[in-house]
Enzyme design. Structure first.
Site, PDB file in Angstrom:
ATOM      1  N   LYS A 175       0.806  -1.224   0.000  1.00 15.22           N
ATOM      2  CA  LYS A 175       0.000   0.000   0.000  1.00 15.22           C
ATOM      3  C   LYS A 175       0.835   1.268   0.000  1.00 15.22           C
ATOM      4  O   LYS A 175       0.302   2.366  -0.126  1.00 15.22           O
ATOM      5  CB  LYS A 175      -0.933   0.022   1.223  1.00 15.22           C
ATOM      6  CG  LYS A 175      -2.068  -0.978   1.123  1.00 15.22           C
ATOM      7  CD  LYS A 175      -3.112  -0.715   2.192  1.00 15.22           C
ATOM      8  CE  LYS A 175      -4.256  -1.708   2.118  1.00 15.22           C
ATOM      9  NZ  LYS A 175      -5.138  -1.645   3.279  1.00 15.22           N
TER      10      LYS A 175
ATOM     11  N   LYS B  73     -10.847  -5.336  -1.363  1.00 16.60           N
ATOM     12  CA  LYS B  73     -11.760  -4.195  -1.322  1.00 16.60           C
ATOM     13  C   LYS B  73     -11.194  -3.002  -2.066  1.00 16.60           C
ATOM     14  O   LYS B  73     -11.913  -2.158  -2.548  1.00 16.60           O
ATOM     15  CB  LYS B  73     -11.939  -3.743   0.142  1.00 16.60           C
ATOM     16  CG  LYS B  73     -12.762  -4.652   0.977  1.00 16.60           C
ATOM     17  CD  LYS B  73     -13.079  -3.994   2.306  1.00 16.60           C
ATOM     18  CE  LYS B  73     -11.961  -4.267   3.283  1.00 16.60           C
ATOM     19  NZ  LYS B  73     -12.327  -4.455   4.659  1.00 16.60           N
TER      20      LYS B  73
ATOM     21  N   LYS C  96      -5.042 -11.725  -4.210  1.00 18.81           N
ATOM     22  CA  LYS C  96      -6.256 -11.956  -3.420  1.00 18.81           C
ATOM     23  C   LYS C  96      -7.369 -10.976  -3.826  1.00 18.81           C
ATOM     24  O   LYS C  96      -7.093  -9.857  -4.269  1.00 18.81           O
ATOM     25  CB  LYS C  96      -5.958 -11.804  -1.927  1.00 18.81           C
ATOM     26  CG  LYS C  96      -5.588 -10.401  -1.516  1.00 18.81           C
ATOM     27  CD  LYS C  96      -5.644 -10.184  -0.001  1.00 18.81           C
ATOM     28  CE  LYS C  96      -5.397  -8.703   0.265  1.00 18.81           C
ATOM     29  NZ  LYS C  96      -5.586  -8.232   1.589  1.00 18.81           N
TER      30      LYS C  96
HETATM   31  P1  TYM Z   1      -9.772  -6.494   6.225  1.00 19.49           P
HETATM   32  O1  TYM Z   1     -10.843  -5.491   6.526  1.00 19.49           O
HETATM   33  O2  TYM Z   1      -8.884  -6.223   5.081  1.00 19.49           O
HETATM   34  O3  TYM Z   1     -10.397  -7.921   5.990  1.00 19.49           O
HETATM   35  C1  TYM Z   1     -11.308  -8.493   6.900  1.00 19.49           C
HETATM   36  C2  TYM Z   1     -11.152  -9.997   6.964  1.00 19.49           C
HETATM   37  O4  TYM Z   1     -11.362 -10.588   5.678  1.00 19.49           O
HETATM   38  C3  TYM Z   1     -10.257 -11.413   5.332  1.00 19.49           C
HETATM   39  N1  TYM Z   1     -10.027 -11.333   3.888  1.00 19.49           N
HETATM   40  C4  TYM Z   1      -9.971 -12.383   3.073  1.00 19.49           C
HETATM   41  N2  TYM Z   1     -10.100 -13.702   3.302  1.00 19.49           N
HETATM   42  C5  TYM Z   1     -10.012 -14.525   2.240  1.00 19.49           C
HETATM   43  N3  TYM Z   1      -9.796 -14.103   0.972  1.00 19.49           N
HETATM   44  C6  TYM Z   1      -9.658 -12.790   0.696  1.00 19.49           C
HETATM   45  N4  TYM Z   1      -9.468 -12.377  -0.550  1.00 19.49           N
HETATM   46  C7  TYM Z   1      -9.740 -11.858   1.770  1.00 19.49           C
HETATM   47  N5  TYM Z   1      -9.660 -10.502   1.863  1.00 19.49           N
HETATM   48  C8  TYM Z   1      -9.837 -10.199   3.167  1.00 19.49           C
HETATM   49  C9  TYM Z   1      -9.079 -10.828   6.116  1.00 19.49           C
HETATM   50  O5  TYM Z   1      -8.052 -11.769   6.298  1.00 19.49           O
HETATM   51  C10 TYM Z   1      -9.744 -10.428   7.401  1.00 19.49           C
HETATM   52  O6  TYM Z   1      -9.844 -11.528   8.270  1.00 19.49           O
HETATM   53  N6  TYM Z   1      -6.217  -5.510   9.574  1.00 19.49           N
HETATM   54  C11 TYM Z   1      -7.481  -6.182   9.407  1.00 19.49           C
HETATM   55  C12 TYM Z   1      -8.550  -5.666  10.320  1.00 19.49           C
HETATM   56  C13 TYM Z   1      -8.209  -5.729  11.777  1.00 19.49           C
HETATM   57  C14 TYM Z   1      -8.194  -6.892  12.591  1.00 19.49           C
HETATM   58  C15 TYM Z   1      -7.884  -6.438  13.900  1.00 19.49           C
HETATM   59  C16 TYM Z   1      -8.423  -8.244  12.322  1.00 19.49           C
HETATM   60  C17 TYM Z   1      -7.926  -4.671  12.579  1.00 19.49           C
HETATM   61  N7  TYM Z   1      -7.712  -5.094  13.855  1.00 19.49           N
HETATM   62  C18 TYM Z   1      -7.783  -7.354  14.962  1.00 19.49           C
HETATM   63  C19 TYM Z   1      -8.327  -9.149  13.399  1.00 19.49           C
HETATM   64  C20 TYM Z   1      -8.006  -8.691  14.704  1.00 19.49           C
HETATM   65  C21 TYM Z   1      -7.950  -5.955   7.973  1.00 19.49           C
HETATM   66  O7  TYM Z   1      -7.538  -5.046   7.311  1.00 19.49           O
HETATM   67  O8  TYM Z   1      -8.917  -6.760   7.551  1.00 19.49           O
END
Ligand code: TYM
Length: 324
Positions: A112, A195, A192
């Site tokens: 990013k 969003k 992957k």
């Molecule tokens: P985020 O918002 O990008 O994604 C949320 C969750 O979706 C999963 N995910 C996927 N799983 C499978 N295939 C994909 N293509 C895919 N894209 C996203 C992510 O692995 C995630 O589980 N940093 C984190 C948010 C966060 C968080 C936390 C998570 C902030 N604090 C504490 C767990 C615990 C994030 O950006 O997720």
């Protein structure tokens, strides 16, 4: 006492079936085994350019998605990160034991942060995530594979804190279900589903209409050849079979067999129907949930989270030598 679970999603961009299959789907099952906290991490969402009006709308939308997918507010705690100020405060404390080199190594940061003017928030993002997790004595963090590196850093910080001061922070474990852990982009199966992808043809949003879903699946890239094979040398079709299998509770081998004499077109038509029949009831539920109801649930969630988080934060501050 039940073990604790914490997980979260950023209210940025549009939630897609990767977020559902990699994360939310597992949360729904796990919430009955663990004392669970599901957060909407708005402070994380502002580490990239954002539109305030959109952010407010998305934050409520993510809460509705949690509820519509089956997160039960009577069983689990659902809350907005910025409504629990302890997260930002804990982040500052952890900031003082985190090495810049550790942050610069993060794949997500590298992806990013291309170009000039990289913001400190983007670099420090994983420290806030560690704060989220460590405040709740979290045992397990169910996430998709892309978050594994961040959970590893969280573990490192917990260990470092414990050995520097006192054994106070619980070292969490990432919980990654093999199926669904990495749903790939429909327009580029080497990356992957995301969003923040440039094209909306990369993902199927949880709020896409039937027509859009049909169009996106029709245009999804496929591999050369004609056969429906679940194999690593055919990443595009493997990804589509995966989505099919997970949403239809089927086995990839059975799907291969069912489409043995059929081509990509028939497979894609059926896949679109499966996605639509999964999303239709979900979207109906989302529409039936009133904003006022969501806000009430989020307020109650934040109240409970603040109480728990404050206890941990005070302990951490005392140990460090701050006057509480
Ligand atoms: P985020 O918002 O990008 O994604 C949320 C969750 O979706 C999963 N995910 C996927 N799983 C499978 N295939 C994909 N293509 C895919 N894209 C996203 C992510 O692995 C995630 O589980 N940093 C984190 C948010 C966060 C968080 C936390 C998570 C902030 N604090 C504490 C767990 C615990 C994030 O950006 O997720």
């Amino acid at each position: 006492m039940r073990k604790r679970l914490f997980s979260a999603i950023q209210p940025s961009g549009t939630l897609h079936i990767g977020n559902y299959l990699g994360a939310i789907r597992n949360w729904v099952k796990l919430q009955y085994d663990y004392e669970s906290f599901f957060c909407i991490v708005d402070l994380h969402a502002i580490t990239v350019p954002q539109n305030p009006k959109e952010l407010r709308k998305k934050t409520i939308e993510v809460a509705k998605i949690y509820l519509a997918c089956g997160i039960d507010p009577k069983v689990s705690t659902i809350f907005i990160q910025s409504q629990v100020p302890q997260h930002a405060e804990m982040m500052w404390l952890l900031n003082t034991i985190t090495k810049v080199s550790e942050l610069k190594r993060m794949t997500q940061f590298k992806d990013k942060s291309e170009g000039k003017g990289v913001l400190a928030g983007l670099l420090n993002y994983p420290i806030l995530m560690a704060a989220d997790i460590l405040l709740y004595d979290t045992n397990v963090v169910p996430v998709g594979e892309d978050q594994l590196q961040h959970v590893e850093l969280t573990r490192t910080l917990a260990r470092r804190f414990n050995s520097k001061f006192k054994n106070l922070l619980v070292e969490p474990k990432a919980l990654i279900e093999k199926e669904g852990m990495r749903i790939m982009g429909l327009d580029d199966p080497s990356k992957k589903m995301s969003k923040s992808a440039d094209s909306s043809y990369n993902y199927i949003s949880l709020t896409d209409s039937d027509e859009i879903i049909k169009d996106k699946i029709k245009k999804a890239v496929t591999d050369s050849g004609k056969s429906i094979k679940y194999t690593d040398t055919k990443q595009a079709i493997k990804n589509l079979i995966n989505i099919y299998a997970l949403l239809d509770n089927a086995k990839p081998a059975d799907i291969e067999e069912a489409y043995r004499r059929k081509g990509y077109a028939a497979f894609k038509t059926d896949l679109a129907e499966i996605v639509i029949s999964f999303l239709k009831p979900l979207q109906g539920k989302m529409r039936s949930i009133e904003d006022a109801e969501v806000i009430k649930i989020l307020n109650q969630g934040a109240e409970k989270a603040r109480e728990i988080a404050q206890i941990k934060l005070s302990e951490v501050k005392k140990i460090i030598g701050l006057i509480v």
